[in-house]
Enzyme design. Structure first.
Site, short mmCIF file in Angstrom:
data_model
loop_
_atom_site.label_atom_id
_atom_site.label_comp_id
_atom_site.label_asym_id
_atom_site.label_seq_id
_atom_site.Cartn_x
_atom_site.Cartn_y
_atom_site.Cartn_z
N SER A 86 5.18 22.88 4.60
CA SER A 86 5.84 23.14 3.33
C SER A 86 5.99 24.65 3.18
CB SER A 86 4.98 22.58 2.19
OG SER A 86 5.25 23.27 0.98
N GLU A 100 10.17 10.08 8.02
CA GLU A 100 11.01 9.96 6.81
C GLU A 100 12.49 10.04 7.16
OE1 GLU A 100 9.54 12.95 4.11
OE2 GLU A 100 7.60 11.97 3.94
N HIS A 121 1.58 -8.16 0.51
CA HIS A 121 1.81 -7.46 -0.77
C HIS A 121 1.21 -6.06 -0.77
CE1 HIS A 121 2.74 -11.53 -2.31
NE2 HIS A 121 1.65 -11.87 -1.64
#
Ligand code: ARG
Length: 458
Positions: free
Chosen positions: A276, A289, A155
C-alpha cells in the site's frame, strides 16, 4: 489500397475508412492468413487453376512476407482495410502479376472465417496446455496434503473437517472439466470453411477436401452460407472461457479469505503480493483480486457476441467483424490469469497448524458425535438433538467437544463412554470418510492415482 475500388467513383471518407477497418486488430492472425493462402494456392494449382510456376512464386512471396513480418522488417500499416488486403497488396508489390491470382475462387468472407478458426484452434491448444500446468500444480499440492486437516465450509460456516488435498481436489475436477469442454469445442469447430466463397461456393473446380486436409481440419464444412456466418464456436469458446474464469474467481475468493489476517490459512508469496502507498504494514492479494475482477470482462465478451449475432440474417454481415477484439481480449485475459494463478498457488505457503486449529474449534466433529450415538442405537434425530445440547454447553464453557469431560457427556446421555474422544478426533472424522470422492486418506489416494493417470494420458 482497396481491393474493391473498381466500382467506386469517389474516395472513401477517412472517418469511414477508419470506422470500417479492422487491420488494427485482425493483424493478430497474419500468420494464419498466410498459411490459409498457401493451402489455397496449393489446391488451386493441383486443380489446374494456377500454373505450377505461379503457385511457386506466390508461395515464395507469401513465405517472405511471413518472415519479414516476424523479423520486424515489414510493418503492418493502417492504410489497408484489413490483414487480408495488406497481405494481398504486399504480395502483388513483391511478385507482380502472379500475386493478382491469389484471391481466385475465394472471398474475404470464407477467408476471414478460416483465419479466425485457425487462430482460435491454436489458442485452444495453448489454453489446454496452460490448464494442464495448473492441474499438475494442484495435483502436487494434493499429494503433499492428504493429512493437512482443515474445516470444510457450507454457508462459509465451518461444517465438517476435510483436508487441503480434498479441497484442492474439487478444483482439480473443475479445471479437468474445463479442458474437456475445450476439447469438445475443438472437435466440433474443426471443419474448414475455405471454398465457401462469399456465401454460395464458387464455379471453380475447387478441391475443398484438399484444403481442409492441408490445414488439418476433419473435413470441409457442408453449407457455404453457414460456413461464412457461423460464429457458434466463438460463443462456445467464450462460454468455456467464462466458466474457467468463474472457477478461477471462486478459487481466488477463497485464497483472498484464507490469506486474510483473520484466517491466515495461507500466505501468498511476496513475489505475488503488492503493498500500500500509505499503510506500511499491508501486503495485499492484488493478483487474486485482479483475476477475480477480470472475470467480468470475459463474461462481457460472451454477452457481447451473443448480442451481436442475434438477429443477423444469413449470410455474412459486417457486424461479425465485431467478433474479433473481444475474443482476442478474452483469450489473452484467460491465458494471463491461468499462468499467474498457477504461479501464485505454486509459491503460496500453507499454514497447516492454523487450518487444523480452525477445524478443531468450530465443532466440525459434531456430525461424527451424533453418528457415535446412532451406532449405540439412538435414532439420528434424537442424536442430533443431544449433540446440539452438548454444543451449546461447550459454547458456554468456550471449549471444544474434544475438551468436554466424560461426566458432562454422561449427564446428557449415559451411552457415552471413553471411546467418544477417539470417535470425534480430527483424524477419525476424516479417515472414516472413505467412500470414493470423500476426504478419507484411502479414498483420496484412489482419486489421486486416477488424476495422475489422467495427467499422464492427456
Ligand atoms: N474484416 C472483415 C471481418 O472481419 C473481413 C471480411 C470482409 N468481408 C466483407 N464482405 N466486407 O469480418
Amino acid at each position: 489500397m482497396k481491393l474493391w475500388g473498381g466500382r467506386f467513383t469517389k474516395e472513401t471518407d477517412q472517418l469511414v475508412h477508419n470506422f470500417n477497418a479492422s487491420i488494427s486488430f485482425d493483424q493478430k492472425f497474419y500468420k494464419q492468413d498466410i498459411l490459409g493462402s498457401i493451402a489455397h494456392v496449393t489446391m488451386l494449382e493441383k486443380q489446374g487453376i494456377l500454373e505450377q510456376a505461379e503457385k511457386e512464386t506466390i508461395i515464395e512471396g507469401l513465405k517472405s512476407i511471413l518472415t519479414d513480418i516476424e523479423s520486424g522488417a515489414l510493418e503492418i500499416t493502417a492504410e489497408h482495410e484489413d490483414i487480408h488486403s495488406f497481405v494481398e497488396a504486399n504480395l502483388i508489390s513483391r511478385i507482380g502479376e502472379p500475386g493478382k491470382k491469389l484471391h481466385t475462387g475465394r472471398s474475404r468472407n470464407d477467408q476471414v472465417a478460416l483465419d479466425m478458426k485457425l487462430y482460435t484452434r491454436d489458442e485452444i491448444v495453448t489454453l489446454n496446455d496452460l490448464l494442464k500446468e495448473l492441474l499438475i500444480t494442484i495435483h502436487g499440492i494434493m499429494k503433499a496434503n492428504t493429512e493437512t486437516f482443515m474445516p470444510g465450509f457450507t454457508h462459509l460456516q465451518k461444517a465438517q473437517p476435510v483436508t487441503l488435498a480434498h479441497h484442492f481436489g474439487a478444483y482439480f475436477e473443475m479445471f479437468r472439466r474445463d479442458r474437456s469442454r475445450l476439447r469438445d469445442i475443438y472437435d466440433r469447430m474443426n471443419y474448414c470453411p475455405l471454398g465457401a466463397g462469399a456465401l454460395a461456393g464458387t464455379t471453380y473446380p475447387l478441391d475443398r477436401n484438399k484444403t481442409s486436409a492441408l490445414l488439418n481440419f476433419d473435413g470441409p464444412t457442408l453449407n457455404s452460407m453457414d460456413s461464412v456466418s457461423d460464429r457458434d464456436y466463438l460463443i462456445e469458446l467464450l462460454s468455456a472461457l467464462s466458466t474457467i474464469m468463474m472457477h478461477l474467481s471462486r478459487f481466488c475468493e477463497e485464497i483472498i479469505v484464507w490469506n486474510s489476517n483473520e484466517y491466515q490459512f495461507v500466505e501468498i508469496d511476496d513475489s505475488y503480493s503488492t503493498g500500500s502507498s500509505i499503510m506500511p504494514q499491508k501486503k495485499n492479494p492484488d493478483i487474486a483480486e485482479l483475476v477475480r475482477g477480470k472475470t467480468g470482462r470475459v463474461y462481457g465478451a460472451l454477452i457481447s457476441i451473443l448480442t451481436t449475432m442475434k438477429g443477423l440474417p444469413l449470410a455474412y454481415n459486417k457486424d461479425m467483424q465485431e467478433d474479433k477484439e473481444l475474443t482476442f481480449d478474452a483469450i489473452d485475459t484467460v491465458k494471463g490469469c491461468i499462468s499467474l494463478f498457477t504461479g501464485m498457488i505454486s509459491t503460496m505457503k500453507f499454514n497447516a497448524g492454523r487450518m487444523e486449529a480452525s477445524a478443531r474449534n468450530g465443532f466440525t466433529n459434531a456430525t461424527d458425535a451424533a453418528d457415535y450415538l446412532v451406532k449405540h442405537g439412538i435414532p439420528f434425530r434424537d442424536a442430533h438433538g443431544i449433540i446440539g445440547q452438548l454444543v451449546l454447553l461447550c459454547i458456554g464453557k468456550n471449549i471444544s467437544l474434544d475438551e468436554l469431560p466424560l461426566d458432562e457427556y454422561k449427564k446428557i446421555s449415559p451411552v457415552f463412554e471413553e471411546d467418544i474422544y477417539d470417535a470425534i478426533s480430527m483424524k477419525t472424522c476424516v479417515e472414516k470418510r472413505n467412500t470414493i470422492g470423500a476426504p478419507g486418506g484411502d479414498a483420496m489416494k484412489q482419486v489421486i492415482a486416477i488424476n495422475e493417470k489422467y495427467l499422464l494420458e492427456s
